[in-house]
Design an enzyme around this catalytic site. Structure first.
Site, PDB file in Angstrom:
ATOM      1  N   GLU B  73       1.162  -1.003  -0.043  1.00 30.70           N
ATOM      2  CA  GLU B  73      -0.256  -0.119  -0.606  1.00 30.70           C
ATOM      3  C   GLU B  73       0.523   0.684  -0.499  1.00 30.70           C
ATOM      4  O   GLU B  73       1.667   1.314   0.658  1.00 30.70           O
ATOM      5  CB  GLU B  73      -0.491  -0.649   1.383  1.00 30.70           C
ATOM      6  CG  GLU B  73      -1.903   1.176   1.160  1.00 30.70           C
ATOM      7  CD  GLU B  73      -2.345   0.933   2.789  1.00 30.70           C
ATOM      8  OE1 GLU B  73      -2.512  -0.011   3.345  1.00 30.70           O
ATOM      9  OE2 GLU B  73      -3.664   1.580   2.542  1.00 30.70           O
ATOM     10  N   LYS B 143      -9.125   2.726  -2.009  1.00 26.94           N
ATOM     11  CA  LYS B 143      -9.610   2.694  -1.497  1.00 26.94           C
ATOM     12  C   LYS B 143     -10.767   2.688  -0.589  1.00 26.94           C
ATOM     13  O   LYS B 143     -10.661   3.610  -0.184  1.00 26.94           O
ATOM     14  CB  LYS B 143      -8.369   2.677   0.131  1.00 26.94           C
ATOM     15  CG  LYS B 143      -9.058   1.639   1.250  1.00 26.94           C
ATOM     16  CD  LYS B 143      -7.096   2.005   2.207  1.00 26.94           C
ATOM     17  CE  LYS B 143      -6.982   1.341   3.168  1.00 26.94           C
ATOM     18  NZ  LYS B 143      -6.240   1.521   4.252  1.00 26.94           N
ATOM     19  N   CYS B 178      -6.176  -2.838   1.927  1.00 22.89           N
ATOM     20  CA  CYS B 178      -5.591  -3.225   3.713  1.00 22.89           C
ATOM     21  C   CYS B 178      -6.779  -3.709   4.109  1.00 22.89           C
ATOM     22  O   CYS B 178      -7.638  -4.284   4.364  1.00 22.89           O
ATOM     23  CB  CYS B 178      -4.531  -2.391   4.271  1.00 22.89           C
ATOM     24  SG  CYS B 178      -3.613  -2.183   5.438  1.00 22.89           S
TER      25      CYS B 178
END
Lengths: 314, 314
Positions: B73, B143, B178
């Site tokens: 990430e 995200k 994540c």
């Protein structure tokens, strides 16, 4: 049922129970309740033998101060059948007097019980779990995901879309059964409907180790609920079952694991932990509202009808 | 980048690669591809240092015959920031020449790469991962679930509802980042959109052990997909990261776990296993169509808007 002992995995017997909060926690202001899972052997398709063992275990669980006791999948009927006709012979309706016998046991024991059985409703046959309290039936759930194994070869899938979470004097209890565990949607729906505890009757074959070691913990953690899994242990009609009945905390911590033993296993839990729906790293400073952070508008694919569901063979 | 070595967790280096299936598997009729995860240290907010390390790792991965390499990430930008202004200084648009540098590296290496970075788009800032091939940008993902940690304190959540799975010459690649891992909906949506591999850049803090040990395996198993997780290892700006980059099979088996080492870790996989969507107990006789057995009509609660999502504080 004399071989079934009460086992206390994480707490001692509580003789002071009646002083603590009254019957079924009605006067409790906190979320402290005692949960048991009954890991019983199966007598096979012998309805009244299994009923007797279930009643004994309810009373045992109640005497040890439990507010909730969860039983295996199809614990009244047995799970292994060669034909639908065989399964039907031990299936009962919700009005059957045996259900009333269980209610009376819950009354004597001052506890809620979740009991798996084969249910007949008209011509239909379901793999069902009933939630019972001292005053009667609180809710029923018909297994939605069927693995083409045991009794599940001969039953219809449950189709209810209504809320499946039952409000009881001790908290909100949602029910799913065995194979439902593989589908993240099942536990998620129950948690979104406000379950504090997901009660899961199961009949895990011996190779279901991954489910018992990983999936239960993840389902509890991702939904921030308690998960109470009751499995059978030992053989039924030549098939060996895994055991590993367990209670898992909203943090994914295994509070109880029954291993291969028979018995009633219990622990005290704090349902307030399941209601907070937050991961608290630093109290008041770094807290993550896991449910608040969901993005339902992004999840449309999950409820979209799938063509393959009629195309693919089981 | 000289300290980064190519590590082969389950397979040997394949000098015969060009004989096997041609560049990027274009001529392959089976689903055999080679997947790598790059567990790199972070240089912090030093865009061009991180870019150089990423390009070196793409070339290293390509030289070892990998068809896909996944990076952590925010690997270009670093992840730890004290303010939005700091984060903006290392954020780039998709048109930035650095993206083109990465594409050229993919071309030289004959590989697809998934690279995390901070993206600017007008006034907005996103935690993004771009999927790149030899011919350019194949897809981007912003995200959706933000943990109020590191860069995620300063970015907007992605809102795209469009399919996020990119068809590449080697297979269908879906991306999540994540914290998305905690939400079963994220991986489920990608699998339903046909992902063979879910590529997951992450920045797990050291206490994310449960995620690395249980959640990755369950996400792969429940969706019957490969999951390729690339984490950073070592410290960035005083925060230690977990490592444990991994590739997990659709059976929930960990094929690679990078532990705490730096390097490019790779394994060969068979994407056909991710396309079957069946659990095969006894071939031809006892097979469970896990996706066919889903009951989308029962899952409505999952896409229902939740009031608390605006009410609860993070």
């Amino acid at each position: 049922m004399s071989s079934i002992d009460m086992q206390h995995a994480t707490c001692q017997y509580r003789p002071e129970r009646s002083e603590k909060g009254g019957v079924l926690g009605l006067n409790r202001t906190d979320g402290a309740v005692r949960i048991a899972v009954a890991q019983l052997p199966s007598a096979g398709p012998k309805l009244d033998v299994n009923l007797g063992a279930t009643i004994d275990a309810i009373e045992l669980a109640g005497a040890a101060g439990n507010d909730l006791v969860v039983f295996p999948e199809c614990t009244l009927s047995g799970y292994m059948f060669a034909s639908r006709a065989e399964a039907e012979q031990v299936a009962i309706g919700l009005g059957d007097q045996r259900i009333e016998h269980l209610v009376r046991a819950c009354r004597r024991a001052s506890t809620v019980a979740v009991v798996g059985f084969l249910e007949t409703d008209g011509d239909a046959l379901y793999n069902c779990a009933v939630t019972l309290g001292p005053d009667g039936v609180l809710g029923t759930y018909r297994k939605q995901h069927l693995p083409y194994l045991g009794a599940d070869r001969f039953v219809e899938p449950g189709r209810g879309e209504a809320p499946r979470v039952v409000t009881t004097p001790i908290g909100r209890i949602g029910v799913m059964i065995c194979f439902d565990l593989r589908f993240p949607e099942s536990a998620r729906v129950l948690a979104l409907q406000g379950a504090d505890v997901i009660a899961m009757p199961t009949a895990w074959p011996q190779d279901a180790v991954f489910l018992a070691e990983h999936v239960t913990r993840v389902r509890a953690l991702e939904n921030l609920v308690y998960l109470a899994v009751a499995d059978r242990a030992g053989d039924e009609n030549g098939t060996a079952f895994l055991g590993q009945s367990q209670v898992v905390s909203p943090a994914g911590e295994v509070l109880i694991n029954a291993g291969n033993d028979h018995g009633v296993f219990s622990t005290e839990v704090d349902l307030a932990q399941a209601r907070r729906k937050k991961l608290v790293m630093i109290p008041g400073e770094y807290e993550l509202g896991i449910f608040a952070e969901r993005k339902p508008a992004q999840y449309a694919e999950i409820t979209r009808p799938v063509e393959s569901s009629t195309r693919e063979a089981r």
